[in-house]
Design an enzyme around this catalytic site. Structure first.
Site, PDB file in Angstrom:
ATOM      1  N   GLY A 261      82.740  88.906  39.310  1.00 15.63           N
ATOM      2  CA  GLY A 261      84.030  88.225  39.405  1.00 15.63           C
ATOM      3  C   GLY A 261      84.962  88.771  38.360  1.00 15.63           C
ATOM      4  O   GLY A 261      84.653  89.740  37.672  1.00 15.63           O
ATOM      5  N   GLU A 263      86.037  87.112  35.713  1.00 19.63           N
ATOM      6  CA  GLU A 263      85.662  86.708  34.359  1.00 19.63           C
ATOM      7  C   GLU A 263      84.191  86.849  34.047  1.00 19.63           C
ATOM      8  O   GLU A 263      83.794  86.740  32.909  1.00 19.63           O
ATOM      9  CB  GLU A 263      86.075  85.255  34.110  1.00 19.63           C
ATOM     10  CG  GLU A 263      87.543  85.048  33.969  1.00 19.63           C
ATOM     11  CD  GLU A 263      88.130  84.343  35.174  1.00 19.63           C
ATOM     12  OE1 GLU A 263      89.342  84.192  35.217  1.00 19.63           O
ATOM     13  OE2 GLU A 263      87.384  83.966  36.072  1.00 19.63           O
ATOM     14  N   ASP A 404      87.923  73.618  38.917  1.00 26.99           N
ATOM     15  CA  ASP A 404      87.959  74.771  39.823  1.00 26.99           C
ATOM     16  C   ASP A 404      87.074  74.462  41.020  1.00 26.99           C
ATOM     17  O   ASP A 404      86.335  75.295  41.519  1.00 26.99           O
ATOM     18  CB  ASP A 404      87.478  76.040  39.105  1.00 26.99           C
ATOM     19  CG  ASP A 404      87.779  77.309  39.901  1.00 26.99           C
ATOM     20  OD1 ASP A 404      88.620  77.258  40.830  1.00 26.99           O
ATOM     21  OD2 ASP A 404      87.175  78.353  39.613  1.00 26.99           O
TER      22      ASP A 404
HETATM   23  P1  ADP Z   1      82.953  83.121  38.677  1.00 25.04           P
HETATM   24  O1  ADP Z   1      83.717  82.579  37.529  1.00 25.04           O
HETATM   25  O2  ADP Z   1      82.845  84.591  38.677  1.00 25.04           O
HETATM   26  O3  ADP Z   1      83.414  82.545  39.991  1.00 25.04           O
HETATM   27  P2  ADP Z   1      80.490  81.690  39.221  1.00 25.04           P
HETATM   28  O4  ADP Z   1      79.761  80.836  38.252  1.00 25.04           O
HETATM   29  O5  ADP Z   1      81.205  80.993  40.319  1.00 25.04           O
HETATM   30  O6  ADP Z   1      81.464  82.631  38.388  1.00 25.04           O
HETATM   31  O7  ADP Z   1      79.448  82.702  39.816  1.00 25.04           O
HETATM   32  C1  ADP Z   1      79.826  83.676  40.742  1.00 25.04           C
HETATM   33  C2  ADP Z   1      78.885  83.702  41.914  1.00 25.04           C
HETATM   34  O8  ADP Z   1      77.569  83.966  41.469  1.00 25.04           O
HETATM   35  C3  ADP Z   1      78.809  82.398  42.637  1.00 25.04           C
HETATM   36  O9  ADP Z   1      79.772  82.298  43.633  1.00 25.04           O
HETATM   37  C4  ADP Z   1      77.410  82.400  43.205  1.00 25.04           C
HETATM   38  O10 ADP Z   1      77.383  83.103  44.424  1.00 25.04           O
HETATM   39  C5  ADP Z   1      76.644  83.194  42.190  1.00 25.04           C
HETATM   40  N1  ADP Z   1      75.951  82.291  41.260  1.00 25.04           N
HETATM   41  C6  ADP Z   1      76.402  81.844  40.076  1.00 25.04           C
HETATM   42  N2  ADP Z   1      75.506  81.045  39.482  1.00 25.04           N
HETATM   43  C7  ADP Z   1      74.450  80.983  40.311  1.00 25.04           C
HETATM   44  C8  ADP Z   1      73.185  80.319  40.266  1.00 25.04           C
HETATM   45  N3  ADP Z   1      72.827  79.560  39.231  1.00 25.04           N
HETATM   46  N4  ADP Z   1      72.348  80.497  41.301  1.00 25.04           N
HETATM   47  C9  ADP Z   1      72.691  81.273  42.338  1.00 25.04           C
HETATM   48  N5  ADP Z   1      73.854  81.912  42.440  1.00 25.04           N
HETATM   49  C10 ADP Z   1      74.726  81.783  41.447  1.00 25.04           C
HETATM   50 MN    MN Z   2      83.156  80.817  40.985  1.00 25.43          MN
END
Ligand code: ADP
Ligand code: MN
Length: 515
Positions: A261, A263, A404
């Site tokens: 992503g 960030e 968010d």
């Molecule tokens: P960002 O700020 O980049 O959106 P996220 O925390 O939403 O960060 O994580 C990005 C993606 O990574 C999520 O949309 C998901 O698909 C995957 N992801 C993040 N954390 C997990 C987790 N604990 N288990 C499985 N997939 C995860």
């Molecule tokens: Mn996210």
């Protein structure tokens, strides 16, 4: 004389005749140029910083200094890692020396020069706590000489036989020597500057050429380093931290990247064994690496700057640390959610800007986002009520607003919805907390109304249902205005009473939606 003998002679201490006769003088054995006071004050500063952090965030200290990745525990069996660690240590020492030189040169002067461009570890990459980086760019061009003493237009100074022209060998030579000071500090010019050394133009030009090309080479190296950050998703320092996690046995293997992503970058890993008895490492883990480049985070300052939990620290910290606070914030928020029983990843460990948590999904396949999954209408309705309930729990029990929340940050796994991505979540009394909540409500309402859930409340109803507030406006503009008025009231309360309302008041709890 073979090397062993040389060493033996050198070890014999001062005195051997050959030493005093040596035209270069006795070898200087006290090569360490920093004073004891320097070392002491640096250590003291570090200790104070640590103390302060521990006091403010006891939980973090407990987790971060956990049994997994401490200095003593570091597995040093890997040559690569050893080499990288040594290199890092060297870079740090080099930069510390540079800082000392910078300080010495600047003294109390109002105009200061900065060696920042010559550091091995760029300030944003550095994790050393003594790094004090200002938000403003105060860099000066170290190549630009202080105003040179010019020879007047007429081309000569002095009178009669004392006349000296700009071509005078001695003057020119001295000037050239002095100009060497303008070379990059890493360019060794010896102490010719203090020795009344006179450099001919030819020699000076050759040296200048060399210094410039060295400088360009170093700049290219820096560029390359930064470039690789973007390309391979993580910078060398992050890679080293991840490597340590695997080497320490906490993680079995890091299999690959799940998401990149703006960030953060998220990796999948198989959990290893834990060294602490009470800690169980999940079989599959997600590693969220917060990006250490600044730009992406600048526009998200508002989430953290006004969060009173982080307020005191914010202004004092360098950019690198602020990025770490995002990871820290996500950890704290996840822990609160976990305690309230909200389905969300479980925190495994926080290490600097890296957060390891349980993986939502199976066999390396992450659970689909709500936006990507096709659900039966029954499941969709179930998901809706579950989210409504979770939003209420988040607000009431965790004292949080997701900020968010949308179908992008909800995963469908095991027949239910899991909330993720809570680094930006704030408390409802955050200066913009209610606006964030309203935005979350809009996203959720719109998604479920579009998905055909007839029971889905509209965004205003949802907002009241979650917050327990009774905002009566029947259109978005007025509703928004009332929300902002409430936020302002809270801010005024802060001004007058020095603290926030513990919660926005409501007459009675809203009905808890739980199917
Ligand atoms: P960002 O700020 O980049 O959106 P996220 O925390 O939403 O960060 O994580 C990005 C993606 O990574 C999520 O949309 C998901 O698909 C995957 N992801 C993040 N954390 C997990 C987790 N604990 N288990 C499985 N997939 C995860
Ligand atoms: Mn996210």
């Amino acid at each position: 004389m073979d090397p062993v003998e040389v060493a033996a002679v050198a070890d014999a201490g001062p005195g051997p005749a050959w030493q005093s006769k040596c035209p270069w003088g006795a070898p200087n054995t006290t090569a360490i140029s920093c004073s004891l006071a320097d070392v002491m004050s640096e250590q003291l500063a570090k200790e104070l910083q640590l103390e302060e952090e521990n006091a403010a965030f006891p939980e973090v200290a407990a987790v971060a200094e956990g049994p997994f990745i401490t200095g003593e525990n570091t597995d040093t069996s890997s040559d690569l890692m050893l080499a990288q660690m040594l290199q890092m240590e060297f870079d740090r020492e080099y930069d510390a020396q540079l800082r000392r030189e910078e300080k010495k040169i600047n003294g109390d002067s109002k105009v200061s020069i900065s060696f920042e461009n010559y550091r091995k570890v760029h300030p944003y990459d550095s994790d050393s706590s003594e790094d004090e980086v200002d938000w403003q760019d105060t860099r000066h061009d170290p190549y630009r000489a202080d105003k040179p003493t010019t020879t007047p237009r007429k081309g000569f100074i002095g009178k009669g036989k004392d006349i000296t022209t700009k071509h005078d060998e001695v003057v020119c030579g001295r000037k050239n020597t002095a100009r060497m000071e303008n070379f990059a500090p890493e360019f060794q010019v010896g102490d010719g500057i203090g020795m009344d050394l006179k450099l001919s133009n030819q020699v000076f030009n050759a040296l200048k050429q060399h210094a410039y090309s060295e400088e360009r080479r170093s700049a290219r190296l820096h560029e390359k380093k930064e470039h690789s950050t973007a390309e391979k998703a993580v910078d060398p320092k992050t890679r080293l931290l991840l490597y340590k996690m695997v080497n320490g046995g906490m993680l079995e293997t890091i299999t690959g990247c799940i998401s990149t992503g703006k960030e953060s970058v998220v990796f999948h890993a198989y959990g290893g064994r834990s060294t602490a008895e009470d800690k169980v490492i999940p079989a599959e883990c997600a590693i969220k690496v917060f990006k250490t480049t600044l730009n992406e985070f600048k526009n998200r300052d508002k989430y953290i700057k006004d969060d009173y939990r982080f307020k005191d620290r914010f202004s004092k910290l360098n950019p690198r640390k602020i990025i770490r606070m995002w990871a820290e914030k996500e950890m704290h928020n996840l822990t609160r959610m976990q305690n309230a029983g909200i389905p969300c990843p479980q925190v495994v460990i926080l290490k600097k800007h890296i957060l390891v948590m349980s993986f939502i999904g199976q066999d390396q396949v992450p659970a689909p986002k709500l936006k990507d999954v096709t659900l039966s209408s029954d499941d969709m309705k179930k998901a809706y009520y579950q989210i409504l309930h979770m939003m209420q729990q988040l607000y009431k029990e965790c004292n949080l607003v997701h900020a968010d929340l949308s179908e992008y940050n909800m995963l469908w796994h095991d027949g239910k919805v899991w909330l993720i991505d809570v680094s930006q979540s704030v408390e409802p009394t955050h200066p913009h907390g209610l606006e964030f909540l309203f935005r979350d409500c809009k996203n959720v309402s719109q998604f479920f109304q579009k998905a055909g859930v007839a029971e889905a409340l509209n965004e205003r109803e949802l907002f009241n249902a979650v917050s327990g507030l009774h905002i009566t406006a029947d259109n978005e503009v007025d509703f928004q205005a009332e929300i902002e008025a409430l936020e302002k009231m809270n801010e005024d309360h802060v001004q007058n009473h020095g603290k926030k309302l513990s919660m926005f008041s409501s007459d009675g709890d809203p009905p808890i939606y739980d199917e």
